[in-house]
Scaffold this active site. Structure first.
Site, short mmCIF file in Angstrom:
data_model
loop_
_atom_site.label_atom_id
_atom_site.label_comp_id
_atom_site.label_asym_id
_atom_site.label_seq_id
_atom_site.Cartn_x
_atom_site.Cartn_y
_atom_site.Cartn_z
N ALA A 67 0.69 -1.71 0.32
CA ALA A 67 -0.02 0.10 0.01
C ALA A 67 0.94 1.37 0.01
O ALA A 67 1.57 0.80 0.21
CB ALA A 67 -0.88 0.06 1.16
N GLY A 112 0.91 -4.78 1.16
CA GLY A 112 -0.95 -5.13 -0.05
C GLY A 112 -1.04 -5.62 -1.15
O GLY A 112 -1.63 -5.87 -1.65
N GLU A 115 -0.78 -9.18 0.13
CA GLU A 115 -2.15 -10.09 0.25
C GLU A 115 -2.91 -9.21 -0.88
O GLU A 115 -3.89 -10.14 -1.64
CB GLU A 115 -2.79 -7.82 0.66
CG GLU A 115 -2.43 -8.30 2.08
CD GLU A 115 -2.62 -7.07 3.52
OE1 GLU A 115 -2.12 -6.39 3.04
OE2 GLU A 115 -3.27 -7.61 4.36
N GLU A 135 4.66 -5.00 7.46
CA GLU A 135 3.48 -4.21 8.16
C GLU A 135 4.00 -3.59 9.02
O GLU A 135 4.25 -2.93 9.86
CB GLU A 135 1.94 -4.19 7.61
CG GLU A 135 1.17 -4.13 6.96
CD GLU A 135 1.65 -4.98 5.86
OE1 GLU A 135 2.44 -6.01 5.25
OE2 GLU A 135 0.88 -5.18 4.53
#
Ligand code: COA
Length: 261
Positions: A67, A112, A115, A135
């Site tokens: 992200a 992300g 993911e 993260e």
């Protein structure tokens, strides 16, 4: 397709190749990329010409490096929940996409990005691929379904290890633990991904679709419910022309010509 700034869609016969193209930021997922991803998959869902999708990143350094940390740095508790929910909704749409979605991971698939690869039905990688959920090193935790999907794919113990250490694993280990189905050279990644996906799209498209439906429903249902649903879909396939074609072709020793009917 609506205005797209960061996503390209290329066509190869029955395959759609969705490319996240934000190379200068290693294809990091800002809010706009997530929005465009959702729009693209919604459009492709209704396209009968598409039998499978390859999701990949532009350039040879990254699938998606996570992200967008610049955006994450601005989060408040309320916007944090909103961003996580929006990402989860889009990723779930990819997971529930009715045709097979294969992530072709070249380079980094972090946070992300990892993911996103987990939300795809299948993953293949280049030799230089690196997977990780870093993260916790940023003082946050996975928020796009990573703590849910990773354990299902590689098992709980490995998921705990990856989420809590935040360490990257290489392509060889990713293949060993079942995170990816195959590893290719960077140059061959996309071509081999097409070959891999065509190994699925040559099959009866309705059968593939229903098998996917059954596999994913079984993840979220009691075993007895999942078994009943499987039986219902199995029976339903007996009503298709494709089933007759598949069986007849076998008996006549020829290749089946499925029509998706
Ligand atoms: N969000 C925003 N920008 C990112 C990014 C991310 N997740 N990952 C990389 N970038 C940007 C860098 O800031 C840099 O931008 P700049 O050129 O404007 O400074 C550009 O992409 C290239 O990255 P850089 O760090 O210079 O490449 P590198 O080869 O030295 O390192 C990584 C590659 C992947 C190891 C490193 O970029 C990294 O650790 N990224 C963050 C990974 C992460 O923690 N993701 C999870 C987020 S929740």
């Amino acid at each position: 397709m609506s205005d797209l700034q960061y996503i390209r869609v290329e066509w190869e016969g029955e395959l759609a190749i969705v490319v996240i193209d934000r190379v200068d930021k290693l294809n990091a997922l800002n809010a706009e990329v997530v929005r465009e991803l959702g729009d693209v998959f919604r459009d492709l869902k209704d396209d009968d010409g598409v039998l499978g999708v390859i999701l990949t990143g532009a350039g040879d350094k990254a699938f998606v490096a996570g992200a967008d940390i610049g955006e994450l740095a601005q989060l408040t508790p309320l916007t944090g929940v909103k961003v996580s929910r929006e990402g989860q909704r889009t990723f779930t749409e990819i997971e529930r996409f009715p045709k097979p979605v294969l992530a072709a991971v070249g380079g980094y698939a972090l946070g992300g990005g990892c993911e996103l690869a987990l939300a795809c039905h299948l993953r293949v990688a280049s030799e230089n691929a690196r997977f990780g959920l870093p993260e916790v090193g940023l003082g946050i935790m996975p928020g796009y379904g990573g703590t849910v999907r990773l354990a299902r794919i590689v098992g709980f113990g490995l998921a705990v290890e990856m989420v809590l250490t935040g360490a990257m694993i290489d392509a060889e280990r990713a293949e060993r633990i079942g995170l990816v189905s195959a590893v290719y050279s960077q140059e061959e990644l996309l071509d081999q991904a097409k070959v891999f996906l065509r190994g699925i799209t040559k099959n009866g498209p309705i059968a593939v679709r229903m098998a996917l439906e059954s596999l994913y429903l079984a993840q979220n249902s009691a075993p007895a419910d999942a078994a009943s649903f499987e039986s219902a879909l199995f029976g339903l396939l007996a009503s298709t022309t494709d089933m007759k074609e598949g069986m007849t072709a076998f008996l006549e020793k020829r290749k089946a010509a499925f029509k998706g009917e």
